[in-house]
Structures are given as structure tokens and as C-alpha cells.
Design a protein around this motif. Structure first.
Motif, PDB file in Angstrom:
ATOM      1  N   ALA A 308       0.743  -1.265   0.124  1.00 50.76           N
ATOM      2  CA  ALA A 308       0.032  -0.266   0.115  1.00 50.76           C
ATOM      3  C   ALA A 308       0.731   1.301  -0.134  1.00 50.76           C
ATOM      4  O   ALA A 308       0.791   2.316  -0.734  1.00 50.76           O
ATOM      5  N   LEU A 311       2.375   2.207  -3.200  1.00 51.91           N
ATOM      6  CA  LEU A 311       1.305   2.817  -4.144  1.00 51.91           C
ATOM      7  C   LEU A 311       0.964   4.129  -3.823  1.00 51.91           C
ATOM      8  O   LEU A 311       0.363   5.011  -4.607  1.00 51.91           O
ATOM      9  N   THR A 329      -8.419  -5.122   1.752  1.00 55.33           N
ATOM     10  CA  THR A 329      -8.722  -3.827   1.147  1.00 55.33           C
ATOM     11  C   THR A 329      -7.966  -3.015   1.979  1.00 55.33           C
ATOM     12  O   THR A 329      -8.242  -2.859   3.044  1.00 55.33           O
ATOM     13  N   ARG A 346      -8.569   6.652  -2.916  1.00 55.41           N
ATOM     14  CA  ARG A 346      -8.147   5.322  -3.285  1.00 55.41           C
ATOM     15  C   ARG A 346      -8.573   4.305  -2.544  1.00 55.41           C
ATOM     16  O   ARG A 346      -8.812   4.165  -1.373  1.00 55.41           O
ATOM     17  N   THR A 347      -9.115   3.105  -3.368  1.00 57.52           N
ATOM     18  CA  THR A 347      -9.405   1.697  -2.698  1.00 57.52           C
ATOM     19  C   THR A 347      -8.693   0.569  -3.526  1.00 57.52           C
ATOM     20  O   THR A 347      -8.925   0.539  -4.671  1.00 57.52           O
ATOM     21  N   SER A 348      -7.777  -0.114  -2.788  1.00 56.30           N
ATOM     22  CA  SER A 348      -7.167  -1.123  -3.487  1.00 56.30           C
ATOM     23  C   SER A 348      -7.433  -2.485  -2.837  1.00 56.30           C
ATOM     24  O   SER A 348      -7.432  -2.590  -1.612  1.00 56.30           O
ATOM     25  N   HIS A 349      -7.488  -3.461  -3.655  1.00 53.19           N
ATOM     26  CA  HIS A 349      -7.903  -4.754  -3.078  1.00 53.19           C
ATOM     27  C   HIS A 349      -6.719  -5.822  -3.617  1.00 53.19           C
ATOM     28  O   HIS A 349      -6.226  -5.742  -4.784  1.00 53.19           O
ATOM     29  N   LEU A 357      -2.121  -7.270  -6.383  1.00 51.84           N
ATOM     30  CA  LEU A 357      -3.104  -6.217  -6.541  1.00 51.84           C
ATOM     31  C   LEU A 357      -4.128  -6.515  -7.629  1.00 51.84           C
ATOM     32  O   LEU A 357      -4.007  -6.642  -8.739  1.00 51.84           O
ATOM     33  N   ASP A 360      -7.604  -1.507  -8.226  1.00 54.12           N
ATOM     34  CA  ASP A 360      -7.199  -0.199  -7.817  1.00 54.12           C
ATOM     35  C   ASP A 360      -7.847   0.762  -8.341  1.00 54.12           C
ATOM     36  O   ASP A 360      -8.025   1.014  -9.726  1.00 54.12           O
ATOM     37  N   THR A 362      -9.065   4.747  -8.186  1.00 56.41           N
ATOM     38  CA  THR A 362      -8.611   6.125  -7.629  1.00 56.41           C
ATOM     39  C   THR A 362      -9.448   7.226  -8.369  1.00 56.41           C
ATOM     40  O   THR A 362     -10.444   6.890  -8.942  1.00 56.41           O
TER      41      THR A 362
END
Length: 476
Positions: A308, A311, A329, A346-349, A357, A360, A362
Motif C-alpha cells: 500500500a 502505491l 482492502t 483510493r481503494t485497493s484490493h 493487486l 485499484d 482512484t
């Protein structure tokens, strides 16, 4: 010589008078329903604006820590909480926004109760627990969203917000100067001409000047409601709207499943979007030998933190996998109050087994309305600055004042000694009903629950109120 003819003044005057009183009646009826809700939403909004200050005062011993040079790894902090509460499921880790505030680990009891376990990030000491459902914010937010009565409360608030738009439009028409009478109080407070005139000036000028602000709060609030919000607006602005996660498998769960109770933690445009899934078909025994830090087949949360930060995350909350196919997440957004600049949403799984990843999302992936919502949330919650918070406090107090002055005006002008509401009189002229019909159709199209409510009221008036003498007199 040509003579210029002018329209007959009595007819024009009669039409203007009829339109004015029709608008006033609509404003009055809408106000009867909307005012209690404006008071409720403004008062709960004030509580929510001071959420951080209230919670720190209530739980100071559980939230304040002494800063030191180095923080423990997230996995160590989570392990300390898990050791203290072995029967609870770890659902979330929230990194504090200040170095003298404890981190929070959200845990869920076997009975489904969500608690915050606060942990000193420097020592790993678990300081205690806070019931997430018992915070003042949670209570105020529950009232703000559903009146604590579920879907019925949500529908009532949606009707109130929809009629609030009608109240706003009719109020602007009544406020805008057209003749000497309306010009006399325009942008003025006539304190020497009696209580009713003073209240009228305060009510009209506050409402007129703050009309754009009120419209902003109404529309942004409507975007969360069940019919207009989820069905008509949110569904068409959800990411991804017209495509799926591509090669990634899709879960039956949506992003809203990551929320805790009535707290809105996910971005508005992601709530209805399905979650991706981890690839559970890994050789976990081989992975365990290759990665000793893995627990129960999942990659260490420290690996997720590292990814994370690569990123660009600086402030974040981590949601732990839910089941064998769940994902890690990492999220930072204005909705949850993690950040104040929506452009950094931002939401990243991440796959819980490989750390890959998967998705993602944004700011660049948001459509125009979603961007407006992300930006509007910070403004709505007063998160941008002290000035933003102070202005929102003023707006809440102003909306309360507008509501109270409206009630006082009605109380003064109501028929004394009679069981009557004191509804503004009706002056009907030919053709004036067309303006009302156009307005009603427009409202029904834009805000269905508000339109349905007005139509139901008109039918009830035709079937009942206009035919029963006592009811007809009560509405005079």
C-alpha cells in the motif's frame, strides 16, 4: 398615429396575485412536513461535526498515547488485540492520524457486536474497547439517516428532502422583490415594525441568501437515500457501471459489506459495486514454507502495508479478508474521513494469498457525479478546514433559525380561537393551474417520492378534505 395598447392591468394583477398565493400555499404545506426534519438533520449534523472532539473527551484514556521513536509492525499490534480477544474476528485496522493517538483495531464478537480495540502503536498495549454502536456519532448518524426506524425513516427523510427542494424554489419566488411590499424587506431586517415583520425578514433573507447552500445539503443528502439515491442516481454512477473486474472473479458481496453498522466508510460510488475475490486454489502448505509470516494461509498484513505504501498510501484503513475468498482492502477516502482532499481517494484490493493487486480504484476512475460526491462529502462533513467546519456550524444554526422563524410566523398569523391551520388563501384564475401542474410533473420526475406525496395529498384533498366540512374549515 399608432397607439400602443397594454394588457388590462386588473387581469395581470389578478394572475400575479393568484400565482403568488398558490406558491405561498405550496410553501406552507411543504413547510409543515419539512420543518421537523430540517430541525432533526441540523441538530444531528451539529453533533456529527464535533465527533472527534466528543469522542476524545469521552474516551481520552483509551485514545491518547505518548509518542515514541518507533511504531510496532501492524501485525504485532493486531496480534496483541487477537491475544486479548481470542474469540473475536479481526475486521479492520485504522491507523491514527496523529502520533499521540492510539490506533484502532475493529473486532467483531461471535454475536456480531462491533468494537474498537485501541492499541498503543509504540508498545503494543491494548488500552481497552469502544462499542462502535454507542458513539455519539453513530447515534446521530443513525437518526440523520433513518430516524432509527430503518427503511421507513429513510423514506420519510427522502420525502422531506424532496419537498425541501420545492420549499426552496417556492421560497425564492416569495423572497425575490417584485413590488414595493417585497422590496421593503429584501436583504433588510426591520426590527422596529413588530415581531412578525422581523421574523419574516429573518426567515426570508436567511433562506434566500443560503438557498444554494441548502440545495447542496439537500442534493448530497438525497444521494444516500433508498429510492432517489440508490435506485436512480447511485446505481448509474457506481464503479464499474458497464463492466466488471475483467479477469478477476467477482464476489456476491458489495463494497457496502465493508461498512460497520450505519457508518458509511466506503466511497459512495463503490458501495453498490461487487467485491473482487482471492484465488483460493493455492498450495497453502508450500506458501507457508516460503513465507513463514503467513497466518492461516493469508499473507501477512505487513506485506499489504508495504504494498500500500508503494502505491502512495500515507493515511489508510485496512479491511481484513472475509472468508477463504475474501481480499485485503486498503482504503483512504473522504467518506470515512481518512483524508480531506478527494483527489487522493483510493481503494485497493489485494489477493489474500499472493498479495497481488487485484483492483485499484482512484479519483481518475470516478465519473463526474462521483467526483462531485467525493468532494461534497468533505464539505458536507466540515473536514476541509477549521473555516469549513465553522461555516457548517453556522449553516446548521441558520437552518434551525429559518425553521423556528417559519413556525413563529405561522403561530402569529394563525386564526386565534379557531381550530384551523391558517392556510394561505386561494385566489384562482383561469390557466393558473397549468403552472402548478408543470411544477408538479417536474418534481415527480426529478424526485419521485416527493411527487408521489404531493399527488397523494391532492387526491386526499379532493376525496376527503374538500368534502368534509370540519376538515375543510380546519385547513382554512
Amino acid at each position: 398615429m399608432l397607439r400602443h395598447s397594454t394588457p388590462p392591468q386588473p387581469k395581470a394583477t389578478s394572475r400575479a396575485k393568484s400565482l403568488y398565493f398558490m406558491t405561498w400555499r405550496w410553501h406552507f404545506y411543504a413547510g409543515l412536513f419539512v420543518i421537523p426534519f430540517i430541525l432533526i438533520l441540523s441538530l444531528t449534523g451539529l453533533v456529527m461535526l464535533f465527533d472527534d472532539e466528543i469522542e476524545q473527551a469521552r474516551y481520552q484514556e483509551l485514545l491518547m498515547v505518548t509518542p515514541q521513536h518507533h511504531e510496532l509492525a501492524v501485525s504485532a499490534q493486531v496480534a496483541a488485540v487477537q491475544q486479548r480477544f481470542p474469540d473475536y474476528a479481526i475486521t479492520q485496522f485504522i491507523h491514527a492520524q496523529a502520533d499521540n493517538v492510539a490506533n484502532k483495531v475493529s473486532i467483531r464478537s461471535p454475536e456480531g457486536v462491533n468494537l474498537f480495540a485501541t492499541v498503543d502503536p509504540y508498545t503494543g498495549q491494548v488500552l481497552g474497547t469502544i462499542d462502535r454502536s454507542e458513539s455519539w456519532y453513530s447515534l446521530a448518524n443513525g437518526i440523520h439517516a433513518t430516524l432509527l426506524i430503518g427503511d421507513l425513516g429513510d423514506y420519510l427523510i427522502e420525502i422531506a428532502a424532496s419537498l425541501g427542494v420545492l420549499l426552496l424554489v417556492t421560497g425564492l419566488y416569495l423572497w425575490w422583490p417584485r413590488d414595493n411590499a417585497s422590496k421593503a424587506g429584501f436583504l433588510k431586517l426591520r426590527a422596529s415594525q413588530g415581531v412578525r415583520i422581523f421574523m419574516r425578514d429573518l426567515h426570508a433573507n436567511l433562506g434566500g441568501v443560503l438557498s444554494i447552500v441548502l440545495l447542496f445539503f439537500l442534493i448530497s443528502g438525497l444521494s444516500w437515500t433508498g429510492i432517489w439515491g440508490k435506485t436512480l442516481v447511485q446505481a448509474w454512477n457506481t464503479f464499474p457501471t458497464y463492466y466488471t473486474w475483467g479477469e478477476q472473479p467477482e464476489s456476491a458481496l458489495t463494497h457496502a459489506s465493508l461498512n460497520h453498522g450505519n457508518e458509511e466508510e466506503m466511497p459512495w460510488n463503490l458501495e453498490l459495486a461487487p467485491m473482487p475475490e482471492s484465488n483460493a486454489a493455492h498450495d497453502h502448505s508450500a506458501m507457508d514454507m516460503a513465507m513463514p509470516e503467513m497466518s492461516h494461509g493469508s499473507i501477512s498484513v505487513d506485506k499489504i502495508v508495504a504494498k500500500a505504501e508503494e502505491l502512495g498510501f500515507t493515511q489508510y484503513r485496512i479491511y481484513f479478508p472475509n472468508g477463504d475468498k475474501g481480499v485485503y482492502t486498503v482504503a483512504a477516502n473522504t467518506m470515512a474521513g481518512d483524508i480531506t482532499d478527494p483527489r487522493n481517494d483510493r481503494t485497493s484490493h489485494f489477493d489474500q494469498y499472493s498479495g497481488k493487486l487485484l483492483v485499484d480504484v482512484t479519483w481518475a476512475d470516478y465519473n463526474l457525479y462521483a467526483k462531485a460526491m467525493a468532494a461534497g462529502v468533505s464539505l458536507h462533513q466540515g473536514d476541509l478546514s477549521s473555516l469549513n467546519k465553522g461555516l457548517n456550524v453556522f449553516f446548521c444554526i441558520a437552518f434551525i433559525a429559518i425553521s423556528i422563524t417559519g413556525v413563529v410566523m405561522w403561530w402569529i398569523r394563525r386564526p386565534s380561537g379557531k381550530a384551523a391551520l391558517g392556510v394561505p388563501p386561494r385566489f384562482a384564475t383561469n390557466g393558473i393551474w397549468k403552472a402548478g401542474l408543470v411544477t408538479l410533473i417536474a418534481l415527480a420526475i426529478l424526485f419521485p417520492l416527493g411527487g408521489v406525496t404531493i399527488i397523494a395529498t391532492l387526491i386526499l384533498d379532493w376525496l376527503l378534505f374538500s368534502r368534509v366540512e370540519k376538515l375543510r374549515l380546519a385547513l382554512r
